[in-house]
Design a protein around this motif. Structure first.
Motif, mmCIF file in Angstrom:
data_model
loop_
_atom_site.group_PDB
_atom_site.id
_atom_site.type_symbol
_atom_site.label_atom_id
_atom_site.label_comp_id
_atom_site.label_asym_id
_atom_site.label_seq_id
_atom_site.Cartn_x
_atom_site.Cartn_y
_atom_site.Cartn_z
ATOM 1 N N ARG A 105 0.819 -1.216 0.000
ATOM 2 C CA ARG A 105 0.000 0.000 0.000
ATOM 3 C C ARG A 105 0.854 1.267 0.000
ATOM 4 N N LYS B 235 2.170 1.731 -3.483
ATOM 5 C CA LYS B 235 1.103 2.184 -4.373
ATOM 6 C C LYS B 235 0.837 3.675 -4.193
ATOM 7 N N THR B 236 0.797 4.139 -2.920
ATOM 8 C CA THR B 236 0.563 5.559 -2.642
ATOM 9 C C THR B 236 1.688 6.422 -3.185
ATOM 10 N N ALA C 262 1.407 6.742 -6.942
ATOM 11 C CA ALA C 262 0.320 7.638 -7.336
ATOM 12 C C ALA C 262 0.713 9.092 -7.174
ATOM 13 N N VAL D 227 2.912 10.318 -10.034
ATOM 14 C CA VAL D 227 2.202 10.590 -11.292
ATOM 15 C C VAL D 227 1.389 11.874 -11.191
ATOM 16 N N ALA D 228 0.735 12.078 -10.028
ATOM 17 C CA ALA D 228 -0.184 13.205 -9.888
ATOM 18 C C ALA D 228 0.501 14.522 -9.623
#
Length: 325
Positions: free
Chosen positions: A72, A75-76, A79, A82-83
């Motif tokens: 997790r 994954k965070t 993200a 990318v953002a």
């Protein structure tokens, strides 16, 4: 400044190290179950597998939880990478260039060819009795206005019979390209053909070029002026011909009297040493519905030196319907 990527890389390294450590101590069945759930990427499924794996292997509950938490975290971090916008100069410049290219591509995709616009005019009359009268007038005008060039094409035909004998027969065709200099000024070219045997000429060709001026078209009254040299070649009905240089000038005025009522005045003059020509048209246009309008016009054609036996002035009143397209 430190970019997001520089923060993400250590985080990914630490989470991967924690995950590898947890996997090393798990029994093979537990490891396979957890890895399969993590590969699917479904949070609800991962939570369910974690719950039952911890019940089945309570002695490895901490390791299972550590592996799931490591996944997790990774994954965070991915993200966020990318953002989040890049803050270093090189990445920011690349992002800006990409956005500019995308905007240009969108503008090119949305840019559509400029269509031709036009008006079609038709009118006529028919009377029978002691005398038979028949008359028809038709015309079309087309306009194409781009960023630099404006083109207009006009054609007009008038024909009239009295008791079976033609008393009027006039045809006009003109093409005019304009090259825009600025918002108000342009350079024009004009070629025109005329046929009117009742004024004495079988064919008359006119060539002209010069400077034009346009007032703003979003006002109640708009004005357009043109002036320049010209050359005319005429074939007369009696078989003679003449060619001569000339000067040309024109004026076009449009006055919006009301939302559905417009007055227009157009006049053009050719001045040369042999024959001066003036053509003027006054018109009142009333919008009926949609693209359809009614038009009442009065035209005067003046020739200072017509052939022998011909009048200097010819007039024509018209009532017609006009269709915009």
């Amino acid at each position: 400044m430190i970019s997001t990527n520089r923060l993400v890389v250590p985080a990914l390294f630490l989470t991967a190290l924690a995950s590898a450590t947890a996997q090393a101590t798990l029994p093979d069945p537990a490891r396979v179950m957890v890895e399969a759930a993590l590969a699917g990427g479904d949070d609800a499924e991962i939570a369910t597998v974690q719950k039952y794996a911890q019940k089945a292997w309570p002695e490895n509950a901490a390791e299972i939880e550590a592996q799931v938490n490591a996944w997790r975290t990774a994954k965070t971090a991915a993200a966020l990478a990318v953002a989040s916008p890049e803050t270093n100069t090189t990445d920011a410049g690349t992002t800006a260039n990409t956005k500019t290219a995308e905007a240009d591509e969108k503008q090119r995709a949305e840019r559509k060819p400029v269509p031709w616009k036009g008006k079609g005019e038709l009118g006529g009359y028919l009377a029978k009795g002691n005398s038979d009268y028949f008359g028809i007038n038709a015309g079309v005008s087309l306009k194409h206005e781009g960023e630099i060039w404006r083109q207009t094409v006009k054609a007009q035909a008038d024909y009239q019979e009295n008791d079976g004998e033609a008393t009027r027969q006039r045809f006009v065709f003109a093409y005019q390209p304009n090259l825009r200099v600025n918002d108000r000024t342009y350079v024009y070219g004009l070629t025109q053909y005329e046929h009117d045997r009742f004024l004495g000429y079988d064919s008359r060709y006119s060539l002209s070029t010069g400077i034009g001026y346009r007032s703003p078209t979003d006002k109640k009254v708009s004005l357009e002026l043109e002036a320049g040299p010209a050359y005319r070649f005429t074939n007369f009905v009696d078989g003679g011909s003449e060619s001569t240089p000339a000067a040309r000038g024109s004026i076009s005025l449009e006055w919006k009297l009301a939302p559905t009522l417009t007055f227009a005045q157009n006049a053009a003059a050719y001045l040369d040493g042999l024959n001066n020509t003036v053509n003027t048209t006054s018109a009142l246009n009333a919008k009926l519905f949609g693209p359809l309008s009614a038009r009442l016009s009065y035209n005067v054609q003046y020739e200072s030196a017509p052939p022998d036996g011909k009048e200097t002035t010819d007039t024509m009143s018209r009532v017609s319907l006009v269709y915009d397209f």
